[in-house]
Design an enzyme around this catalytic site. Structure first.
Site, PDB file in Angstrom:
ATOM      1  N   MET A  57      27.741  24.593 -24.970  1.00 31.59           N
ATOM      2  CA  MET A  57      27.580  23.644 -23.767  1.00 31.59           C
ATOM      3  C   MET A  57      28.140  22.900 -22.429  1.00 31.59           C
ATOM      4  O   MET A  57      27.550  22.697 -21.963  1.00 31.59           O
ATOM      5  CB  MET A  57      26.471  22.910 -23.887  1.00 31.59           C
ATOM      6  CG  MET A  57      26.488  23.298 -25.780  1.00 31.59           C
ATOM      7  SD  MET A  57      24.877  24.400 -25.913  1.00 31.59           S
ATOM      8  CE  MET A  57      23.630  24.036 -24.539  1.00 31.59           C
TER       9      MET A  57
ATOM     10  N   ASP B 167      26.184  34.196 -18.558  1.00 26.52           N
ATOM     11  CA  ASP B 167      25.919  35.246 -18.778  1.00 26.52           C
ATOM     12  C   ASP B 167      25.288  36.458 -19.213  1.00 26.52           C
ATOM     13  O   ASP B 167      24.583  37.023 -19.232  1.00 26.52           O
ATOM     14  CB  ASP B 167      24.311  34.683 -19.906  1.00 26.52           C
ATOM     15  CG  ASP B 167      23.566  33.278 -21.315  1.00 26.52           C
ATOM     16  OD1 ASP B 167      25.552  33.489 -21.185  1.00 26.52           O
ATOM     17  OD2 ASP B 167      23.232  32.330 -20.842  1.00 26.52           O
TER      18      ASP B 167
ATOM     19  N   HIS C  11      24.951  34.261 -27.300  1.00 21.01           N
ATOM     20  CA  HIS C  11      23.911  34.231 -26.414  1.00 21.01           C
ATOM     21  C   HIS C  11      22.975  34.398 -27.195  1.00 21.01           C
ATOM     22  O   HIS C  11      22.844  35.720 -27.601  1.00 21.01           O
ATOM     23  CB  HIS C  11      23.753  34.645 -25.418  1.00 21.01           C
ATOM     24  CG  HIS C  11      22.658  34.164 -24.429  1.00 21.01           C
ATOM     25  ND1 HIS C  11      22.455  33.097 -23.784  1.00 21.01           N
ATOM     26  CD2 HIS C  11      21.973  34.624 -23.731  1.00 21.01           C
ATOM     27  CE1 HIS C  11      21.385  32.709 -22.888  1.00 21.01           C
ATOM     28  NE2 HIS C  11      20.687  33.837 -23.157  1.00 21.01           N
TER      29      HIS C  11
ATOM     30  N   ILE D 128      29.226  25.390 -18.436  1.00 19.58           N
ATOM     31  CA  ILE D 128      29.148  25.672 -17.685  1.00 19.58           C
ATOM     32  C   ILE D 128      31.229  26.144 -17.211  1.00 19.58           C
ATOM     33  O   ILE D 128      31.467  24.865 -16.909  1.00 19.58           O
ATOM     34  CB  ILE D 128      28.368  25.671 -16.600  1.00 19.58           C
ATOM     35  CG1 ILE D 128      27.018  25.917 -16.860  1.00 19.58           C
ATOM     36  CG2 ILE D 128      28.937  26.717 -16.046  1.00 19.58           C
ATOM     37  CD1 ILE D 128      26.376  26.028 -16.204  1.00 19.58           C
TER      38      ILE D 128
ATOM     39  N   ARG E  81      35.296  18.797 -12.579  1.00 21.17           N
ATOM     40  CA  ARG E  81      35.078  19.915 -13.933  1.00 21.17           C
ATOM     41  C   ARG E  81      36.445  20.276 -14.293  1.00 21.17           C
ATOM     42  O   ARG E  81      36.644  20.719 -15.216  1.00 21.17           O
ATOM     43  CB  ARG E  81      34.073  20.609 -13.544  1.00 21.17           C
ATOM     44  CG  ARG E  81      33.584  21.880 -14.720  1.00 21.17           C
ATOM     45  CD  ARG E  81      32.619  22.874 -14.034  1.00 21.17           C
ATOM     46  NE  ARG E  81      30.610  22.064 -13.973  1.00 21.17           N
ATOM     47  CZ  ARG E  81      30.341  21.874 -15.333  1.00 21.17           C
ATOM     48  NH1 ARG E  81      30.702  22.615 -15.844  1.00 21.17           N
ATOM     49  NH2 ARG E  81      29.386  21.191 -14.740  1.00 21.17           N
TER      50      ARG E  81
ATOM     51  N   GLY F 187      28.160  23.880 -35.120  1.00 19.09           N
ATOM     52  CA  GLY F 187      29.229  25.396 -35.287  1.00 19.09           C
ATOM     53  C   GLY F 187      29.048  26.049 -36.362  1.00 19.09           C
ATOM     54  O   GLY F 187      29.623  26.771 -37.164  1.00 19.09           O
ATOM     55  N   SER F 188      27.634  26.665 -36.361  1.00 14.17           N
ATOM     56  CA  SER F 188      27.337  27.780 -37.934  1.00 14.17           C
ATOM     57  C   SER F 188      28.334  29.353 -37.389  1.00 14.17           C
ATOM     58  O   SER F 188      28.572  29.679 -38.093  1.00 14.17           O
ATOM     59  CB  SER F 188      25.873  28.164 -37.681  1.00 14.17           C
ATOM     60  OG  SER F 188      24.967  28.636 -37.011  1.00 14.17           O
ATOM     61  N   ASN F 189      27.938  29.223 -35.996  1.00  9.39           N
ATOM     62  CA  ASN F 189      28.861  30.556 -35.687  1.00  9.39           C
ATOM     63  C   ASN F 189      30.385  30.101 -36.032  1.00  9.39           C
ATOM     64  O   ASN F 189      30.738  31.217 -36.676  1.00  9.39           O
ATOM     65  CB  ASN F 189      28.519  31.171 -34.449  1.00  9.39           C
ATOM     66  CG  ASN F 189      27.360  31.456 -34.148  1.00  9.39           C
ATOM     67  OD1 ASN F 189      27.300  33.180 -34.591  1.00  9.39           O
ATOM     68  ND2 ASN F 189      25.936  31.066 -33.607  1.00  9.39           N
TER      69      ASN F 189
ATOM     70  N   ASN G 232      31.960  35.039 -25.384  1.00  8.93           N
ATOM     71  CA  ASN G 232      30.263  34.197 -25.681  1.00  8.93           C
ATOM     72  C   ASN G 232      29.468  34.809 -26.888  1.00  8.93           C
ATOM     73  O   ASN G 232      29.633  36.125 -26.244  1.00  8.93           O
ATOM     74  CB  ASN G 232      29.724  33.811 -24.710  1.00  8.93           C
ATOM     75  CG  ASN G 232      28.737  33.075 -25.065  1.00  8.93           C
ATOM     76  OD1 ASN G 232      28.928  31.701 -25.636  1.00  8.93           O
ATOM     77  ND2 ASN G 232      27.559  33.142 -24.064  1.00  8.93           N
TER      78      ASN G 232
HETATM   79  C1  GRF Z   1      23.353  29.800 -31.451  1.00  7.52           C
HETATM   80  O1  GRF Z   1      22.266  30.108 -31.021  1.00  7.52           O
HETATM   81  C2  GRF Z   1      24.550  30.090 -30.064  1.00  7.52           C
HETATM   82  O2  GRF Z   1      24.086  31.525 -29.588  1.00  7.52           O
HETATM   83  C3  GRF Z   1      23.909  29.490 -28.531  1.00  7.52           C
HETATM   84  O3  GRF Z   1      24.107  28.437 -29.063  1.00  7.52           O
HETATM   85  C4  GRF Z   1      23.838  28.366 -30.768  1.00  7.52           C
HETATM   86  C5  GRF Z   1      24.676  27.225 -31.041  1.00  7.52           C
HETATM   87  O4  GRF Z   1      24.462  27.339 -32.409  1.00  7.52           O
HETATM   88  N1  GRF Z   1      25.207  30.322 -27.879  1.00  7.52           N
HETATM   89  P1  GRF Z   1      25.872  27.322 -33.658  1.00  7.52           P
HETATM   90  O5  GRF Z   1      26.248  25.688 -33.114  1.00  7.52           O
HETATM   91  O6  GRF Z   1      26.775  28.162 -33.488  1.00  7.52           O
HETATM   92  O7  GRF Z   1      25.412  26.257 -35.080  1.00  7.52           O
END
Ligand code: GRF
Length: 229
Positions: free
Chosen positions: A94, A149, A113, A96, A69, A16-18, A111
């Protein structure tokens, strides 16, 4: 009086860093979005505790609890509605998603990527970039469409690939840029500056015509030689 902020739910599966970068950005006074919920399909996702500590509503919709799903996505969709989400930001989510789910959020779901799309769709992007020998790599924020993507691109960030890079060192360099461009791209959408129309990104933004990148960096001297010869 400030403009009303768009409510964004962030979907995660892990670290979850993003998501954290989006939360930090949302605390800025002029940010056009607020994070209304963090939702994970993984009960153990590390990002959930960060969100809870930050006072953000969290929810788990564990895909293993559903027979299909479609059944999973129905509850995911309902959960997004419960939080009155206006935009959805996938951030390391993660699963689809089916075309039906995607259609419900078309133009409202983003999203990030970890590659310069359309190169290296799917998994293991940094390993594949190293194998391919590209000199520039990076990340992309795009609208989510039914094809994985492949949605219209909102923002990209590039980094050089260095001779002694490993998958980890390259991933770390790209991740720093992800944390910069995701909040910026989400702000563009939340403020209405850009939107998706007929499968393209349209809007009213200023691009810097002079901006360019190269790797290996072209030195001033060799650039000058190219220009004058
Ligand atoms: C990131 O590299 C993002 O681009 C990809 O999965 C990774 C997730 O990292 N989709 P985080 O969980 O946001 O740290």
């Amino acid at each position: 009086m400030g403009v009303r902020r768009k409510k964004v739910s962030v979907l995660i599966s892990g670290r979850g860093s993003n998501m954290q970068a989006l939360v930090r950005a949302s605390r800025e006074p002029d940010c056009p979005f607020e994070i209304c919920a963090v939702i994970s399909n993984e009960p153990q996702a590390k990002g959930l505790s960060f969100a809870a500590d930050a006072g953000i509503a969290t929810a788990v919709v564990d895909h293993r609890q559903f027979e299909s799903r479609e059944a999973f996505e129905e509850v995911l969709h309902e959960t997004l509605l419960v939080f009155e989400s206006e935009l959805v930001a996938l951030a390391g989510f993660m699963r689809i998603l089916t075309p039906t789910f995607v259609r419900n959020w078309e133009g409202r779901m983003l999203n990030i990527h970890p590659s310069l799309l359309p190169l290296f769709k799917g998994l293991h992007t940094h390993r594949r970039a190293l194998e391919a020998g590209v000199r520039i790599h990076g990340c992309t924020v795009h609208f989510v469409t039914a094809d994985l993507d492949s949605g219209p691109i909102i923002a990209q960030g590039a980094v050089p690939v260095l001779p002694d890079d490993t998958e980890d060192s390259l991933a770390a360099r790209v991740l720093k840029v992800e944390h910069r461009i995701y909040p910026e791209a989400l702000a563009l959408v939340a403020s209405g500056t850009v939107r998706m129309l007929d499968g393209r990104v349209v809007g009213d933004w200023q691009a810097d015509e002079q901006a360019w990148l190269s790797s290996p960096a072209v030195t001033r001297r060799s650039l000058l030689k190219d220009i004058t010869s």
